[in-house]
Write an enzyme that holds these catalytic residues in place. Structure first.
Site, PDB file in Angstrom:
ATOM      1  N   CYS A   2     -17.885  16.886  16.293  1.00 55.49           N
ATOM      2  CA  CYS A   2     -17.871  16.304  14.948  1.00 55.49           C
ATOM      3  C   CYS A   2     -16.978  17.204  14.104  1.00 55.49           C
ATOM      4  O   CYS A   2     -16.560  18.259  14.528  1.00 55.49           O
ATOM      5  CB  CYS A   2     -19.263  16.319  14.347  1.00 55.49           C
ATOM      6  SG  CYS A   2     -20.461  15.426  15.323  1.00 55.49           S
ATOM      7  N   ARG A  27     -11.769  14.701  15.635  1.00 55.40           N
ATOM      8  CA  ARG A  27     -12.984  15.292  16.220  1.00 55.40           C
ATOM      9  C   ARG A  27     -14.124  14.299  16.261  1.00 55.40           C
ATOM     10  O   ARG A  27     -15.192  14.575  16.821  1.00 55.40           O
ATOM     11  CB  ARG A  27     -13.415  16.530  15.422  1.00 55.40           C
ATOM     12  CG  ARG A  27     -12.431  17.679  15.430  1.00 55.40           C
ATOM     13  CD  ARG A  27     -12.975  18.859  14.659  1.00 55.40           C
ATOM     14  NE  ARG A  27     -14.203  19.345  15.262  1.00 55.40           N
ATOM     15  CZ  ARG A  27     -14.234  20.189  16.302  1.00 55.40           C
ATOM     16  NH1 ARG A  27     -13.097  20.610  16.830  1.00 55.40           N
ATOM     17  NH2 ARG A  27     -15.361  20.587  16.822  1.00 55.40           N
ATOM     18  N   TRP A  74     -19.281  12.297  15.590  1.00 52.13           N
ATOM     19  CA  TRP A  74     -19.107  11.738  16.938  1.00 52.13           C
ATOM     20  C   TRP A  74     -20.504  11.782  17.527  1.00 52.13           C
ATOM     21  O   TRP A  74     -20.951  12.818  18.014  1.00 52.13           O
ATOM     22  CB  TRP A  74     -18.127  12.567  17.757  1.00 52.13           C
ATOM     23  CG  TRP A  74     -17.863  11.982  19.096  1.00 52.13           C
ATOM     24  CD1 TRP A  74     -18.462  12.298  20.276  1.00 52.13           C
ATOM     25  CD2 TRP A  74     -16.946  10.937  19.415  1.00 52.13           C
ATOM     26  NE1 TRP A  74     -17.978  11.547  21.295  1.00 52.13           N
ATOM     27  CE2 TRP A  74     -17.042  10.698  20.801  1.00 52.13           C
ATOM     28  CE3 TRP A  74     -16.057  10.192  18.676  1.00 52.13           C
ATOM     29  CZ2 TRP A  74     -16.269   9.729  21.453  1.00 52.13           C
ATOM     30  CZ3 TRP A  74     -15.286   9.232  19.313  1.00 52.13           C
ATOM     31  CH2 TRP A  74     -15.396   9.005  20.688  1.00 52.13           C
ATOM     32  N   ASN A 100     -22.563  20.079  13.910  1.00 55.18           N
ATOM     33  CA  ASN A 100     -21.730  19.732  15.068  1.00 55.18           C
ATOM     34  C   ASN A 100     -22.328  20.452  16.263  1.00 55.18           C
ATOM     35  O   ASN A 100     -22.435  21.673  16.269  1.00 55.18           O
ATOM     36  CB  ASN A 100     -20.281  20.179  14.858  1.00 55.18           C
ATOM     37  CG  ASN A 100     -19.454  19.966  16.124  1.00 55.18           C
ATOM     38  OD1 ASN A 100     -19.788  19.117  16.945  1.00 55.18           O
ATOM     39  ND2 ASN A 100     -18.397  20.753  16.294  1.00 55.18           N
ATOM     40  N   GLY A 101     -22.761  19.667  17.259  1.00 59.77           N
ATOM     41  CA  GLY A 101     -23.344  20.288  18.465  1.00 59.77           C
ATOM     42  C   GLY A 101     -24.538  19.477  18.942  1.00 59.77           C
ATOM     43  O   GLY A 101     -24.756  18.343  18.531  1.00 59.77           O
ATOM     44  N   GLU A 477      -7.395  10.338  42.291  1.00 59.24           N
ATOM     45  CA  GLU A 477      -7.282  10.659  40.860  1.00 59.24           C
ATOM     46  C   GLU A 477      -6.019  11.475  40.600  1.00 59.24           C
ATOM     47  O   GLU A 477      -5.308  11.259  39.616  1.00 59.24           O
ATOM     48  CB  GLU A 477      -8.524  11.405  40.396  1.00 59.24           C
ATOM     49  CG  GLU A 477      -8.491  11.923  38.965  1.00 59.24           C
ATOM     50  CD  GLU A 477      -8.253  10.846  37.911  1.00 59.24           C
ATOM     51  OE1 GLU A 477      -8.366   9.645  38.226  1.00 59.24           O
ATOM     52  OE2 GLU A 477      -7.893  11.211  36.779  1.00 59.24           O
ATOM     53  N   LYS A 481      -3.149  10.234  37.970  1.00 60.72           N
ATOM     54  CA  LYS A 481      -2.680  11.070  36.847  1.00 60.72           C
ATOM     55  C   LYS A 481      -1.165  11.146  36.853  1.00 60.72           C
ATOM     56  O   LYS A 481      -0.510  11.004  35.830  1.00 60.72           O
ATOM     57  CB  LYS A 481      -3.280  12.489  36.959  1.00 60.72           C
ATOM     58  CG  LYS A 481      -4.687  12.590  36.447  1.00 60.72           C
ATOM     59  CD  LYS A 481      -4.691  12.623  34.940  1.00 60.72           C
ATOM     60  CE  LYS A 481      -5.734  11.803  34.221  1.00 60.72           C
ATOM     61  NZ  LYS A 481      -6.236  10.610  34.692  1.00 60.72           N
ATOM     62  N   GLU A 484       0.450   7.669  35.942  1.00 55.40           N
ATOM     63  CA  GLU A 484       0.254   7.093  34.599  1.00 55.40           C
ATOM     64  C   GLU A 484       0.987   7.875  33.506  1.00 55.40           C
ATOM     65  O   GLU A 484       1.279   7.315  32.464  1.00 55.40           O
ATOM     66  CB  GLU A 484      -1.224   6.927  34.275  1.00 55.40           C
ATOM     67  CG  GLU A 484      -2.050   8.182  34.258  1.00 55.40           C
ATOM     68  CD  GLU A 484      -3.552   7.894  34.032  1.00 55.40           C
ATOM     69  OE1 GLU A 484      -3.906   6.858  33.451  1.00 55.40           O
ATOM     70  OE2 GLU A 484      -4.365   8.720  34.458  1.00 55.40           O
ATOM     71  N   HIS A 500      -2.081   6.022  60.200  1.00 65.34           N
ATOM     72  CA  HIS A 500      -2.110   4.541  60.314  1.00 65.34           C
ATOM     73  C   HIS A 500      -1.105   3.905  59.373  1.00 65.34           C
ATOM     74  O   HIS A 500      -1.345   2.827  58.852  1.00 65.34           O
ATOM     75  CB  HIS A 500      -3.540   4.058  60.029  1.00 65.34           C
ATOM     76  CG  HIS A 500      -4.535   4.661  60.960  1.00 65.34           C
ATOM     77  ND1 HIS A 500      -4.792   4.168  62.222  1.00 65.34           N
ATOM     78  CD2 HIS A 500      -5.294   5.796  60.854  1.00 65.34           C
ATOM     79  CE1 HIS A 500      -5.682   4.933  62.828  1.00 65.34           C
ATOM     80  NE2 HIS A 500      -6.003   5.931  62.026  1.00 65.34           N
ATOM     81  N   LYS A 597      -5.587   3.261  25.774  1.00 56.82           N
ATOM     82  CA  LYS A 597      -6.722   4.156  26.001  1.00 56.82           C
ATOM     83  C   LYS A 597      -7.923   3.363  26.511  1.00 56.82           C
ATOM     84  O   LYS A 597      -8.687   3.836  27.334  1.00 56.82           O
ATOM     85  CB  LYS A 597      -7.097   4.881  24.695  1.00 56.82           C
ATOM     86  CG  LYS A 597      -8.203   5.913  24.851  1.00 56.82           C
ATOM     87  CD  LYS A 597      -7.802   6.983  25.852  1.00 56.82           C
ATOM     88  CE  LYS A 597      -8.958   7.854  26.270  1.00 56.82           C
ATOM     89  NZ  LYS A 597      -8.631   8.632  27.483  1.00 56.82           N
TER      90      LYS A 597
END
Ligand code: BG6
Length: 602
Positions: A2, A27, A74, A100-101, A477, A481, A484, A500, A597
């Site tokens: 936050c 944030r 957040w 925040n936390g 992955e 990365k 993209e 194969h 996104k």
């Protein structure tokens, strides 16, 4: 994450706070609020929504007073709505604060305070702090003493801004595991989660350390240790950053900043789920038919989840791309099914559609989500949050490693409930997970050598990422990365598949990234690396075994950890290789072409 901003001085506090909150929106931005004080009265305006919208709707800029605190949220506990927005206050309305936390032990403290007659308005962990200070004030000599006593009872992470009508000349700011910086002005002082919030007023900053608090007036400040109450001398830093650099904390891109946030994000994912994971494990233990649905990087997290569930809970989930599941599984999912949806945004259209299908068929739906209050959390029967904070870069990084963290915690707890794994092994695995943030810190130290490696590969056209077992999704992955954000073609595959078909594509200089941690198939990986090199491939290996040196053109030495934890740790160098290649090729890694996104349409 936050955003917090506090001000005390001669300006209208609301103006400084609104501008500061705008600088902190990266944030968190699901709700916001401001408290100011004038003539011993607190004024609070807050609600769900973005800063610009709320400034108009709630009249933030009409609020009186020359001291105040603001917050952009957040959400971690309590969905984003007007009541759960910060500031939160005590029963008397004399104490207001922003946070925040994550307070891990808020539930037990809330119970205690309820039994003492405190009345709560919100579902947040934050509100508990205000009432706890109020309670301690009844038996303390000063507000500062009451605040300290209250804070010493808290477990978890907290950056706080606190205002009390009984002391009109000061504000309190506390730091524990969430950032807080003081801004030192001339006849005015500031405090914020991050420098951008006050940089236009002063570039003189004092960075609080964990378990420190500051008592701030418009002409003075003192920093003390929370545990001892003793004064701490702190240096004043002159910040040389531009505002734009400051929003990225000095990083050139949000993606790199988010890669470096992973130790903190993984810690938050562990803290944030410690008290709920058991309940969820018990809720899902009875389901033998398990489907995992997701897209993109979240789908790769699902594949890691499959290996974790297989190895620990002896359950074999079907992992399916949600865009396939929604059309192909309608007569396979039923009331005996558990569907686990993994989605950082909680808004991916295909994943939501798969969840709705599951609900229609009577299945139990668990969502693993980053955005509190997102659509996925409203469809699901159960939700586990990744607590990664907002992810601005389009390519998932910290949200991926926190998804893996949550899946690992869940698989461990499920194994405990089902009794399918040795308790001492599970405890060791849990300790290994708790050590991952530090191991990620050590891997991040490879950054410069990975950038040099990327420089040597910048003209390559095809990459192959290979792994075995739980390293197969890591290979997938790594390839994603690269694709993209650097736009270089890459393919991830199980190393056993090389023979194969893909082996036909290996020739001089083709990069093969071999994910080769110690584990039950390490020796097989050795064979795959030898057959790749025999065809001229440029083999880059990631692993903790020295013998990899003779098998590789480049060895990225990784710290030892349990094989089941390697997907979290090994994702980091793969993210950095992709990031540096993207930058070297002139791309903007935060905004890769053609991608979004969150794909909220089919
Ligand atoms: C893509 C993102 O659009 O959606 C990926 O670029 C992400 O990073 C994928 O993994 C799935 O998104 P979510 O929000 O459902 O995890």
């Amino acid at each position: 994450m936050c955003g917090i901003i506090g001000y005390i001085g001669e300006r209208p506090a609301c103006e400084v706070i609104v501008r500061g909150l705008k600088r902190l929106e990266y944030r968190g931005y699901d709700s916001a609020g401001i408290v100011t004080e004038e003539n011993g009265e607190l004024f609070i305006r807050k609600g769900a929504g973005r800063i610009d919208e709320l400034t108009g709707k709630l009249g933030f800029l009409e609020m009186p007073g020359k001291r105040g605190i603001g917050h952009t949220r957040w959400a971690t506990h309590g969905v984003p709505n007007d009541i759960n927005a910060h500031p939160q206050r005590d029963c008397t309305g004399k104490i207001a604060l922003v946070h925040n936390g994550i307070i891990e032990n808020f539930a037990e403290i809330k119970e205690e305070l309820l039994s003492k007659g405190h009345r709560f308005e919100s579902d947040t962990d934050t509100e508990v702090i205000a009432h706890l200070i109020e309670e301690e004030l009844k038996s303390s000599e000063s507000f500062e003493e009451a605040m300290r006593r209250a804070l010493l009872r808290l477990k978890g992470s907290f950056a706080l801004g606190i205002i009390y009508t009984g002391e009109p000349d000061r504000l309190y700011f506390v730091r524990n595991e969430s950032p807080l910086v003081l801004g030192i002005g001339d006849g005015e002082n500031f405090a914020a989660s991050d420098v951008p919030a006050f940089l236009e007023y002063t570039n003189r900053a004092i960075f609080l350390d964990d378990r420190e608090y500051a008592v701030v007036t418009k002409d003075s400040y003192v920093v003390k240790n929370l545990d001892t109450g003793e004064t701490v001398e702190k240096p004043i830093h002159e910040i040389e950053w531009t505002l734009e650099m400051a929003e990225k904390a000095g990083f050139p891109h949000f993606m790199l900043k988010e890669i470096y946030e992973q130790p903190r994000a993984i810690r938050d994912a562990i803290h944030g789920n410690a008290d709920v994971i058991r309940t969820v494990a018990e809720e899902i233990a009875k389901y033998e038919k398990i489907f995992i649905v997701a897209m993109g990087t979240s789908y790769h997290a699902g594949l890691v989840g499959k290996y974790l569930f297989q190895r620990l809970a002896k359950r074999v989930p079907v992992v399916e791309d949600a865009s396939e599941f929604r059309y192909e599984f309608d007569d396979l999912v039923d009331e005996d099914s558990l569907v686990i949806a993994i989605t950082q945004s909680g808004e991916t259209a295909d994943t939501l559609a798969a969840m709705k299908l599951a609900k229609r068929k009577g299945a139990k739906v668990l969502a693993i989500v980053n955005v509190v209050g997102s659509m996925a959390t409203r469809i699901a029967d159960l939700t586990l949050y990744t607590h990664a904070g907002p992810e601005i870069g389009v390519a998932a990084t910290k949200t991926y490693t926190t998804q893996l963290t949550v899946l690992t915690m869940l698989a461990i707890e499920l194994a405990r409930v089902l009794g399918t794994a040795d308790e001492s092994y599970l405890n060791a695995l849990e300790e290994g997970l708790n050590a991952i943030p530090e191991l990620v810190e050590s891997v991040l130290k490879h950054d410069e050598s990975l950038r040099e490696l990327a420089e040597s590969l910048v003209d390559r056209r095809d990459f192959f990422y290979i792994g075995r077992g739980i390293s197969v999704p890591t290979a997938l992955e790594g390839a994603l990365k690269l694709k993209e954000i650097s736009y270089i073609h890459a393919e991830g595959l199980s190393a056993g598949e090389l023979k194969h078909g893909p082996l036909a594509l290996l020739e001089d200089g083709v990069p093969v990234v071999a994910i080769a941690p110690s584990g039950r198939t390490f020796d097989k990986m050795v064979g795959n690396m030898e057959e790749s090199r025999a065809r001229g491939a440029f083999v880059i290996s990631l692993g903790d075994r020295g013998e990899l040196k003779r098998l590789s053109d480049v060895l990225i030495e990784m710290p030892e950890t349990d094989e089941l934890l390697t997907p979290i740790l090994y994702a980091v160098p793969l993210q950095l290789i992709a990031y540096h290649l993207a930058v070297l090729r002139g791309n903007d890694p935060d905004k890769p072409r053609n991608l979004a996104k969150s794909v909220t349409v089919e």
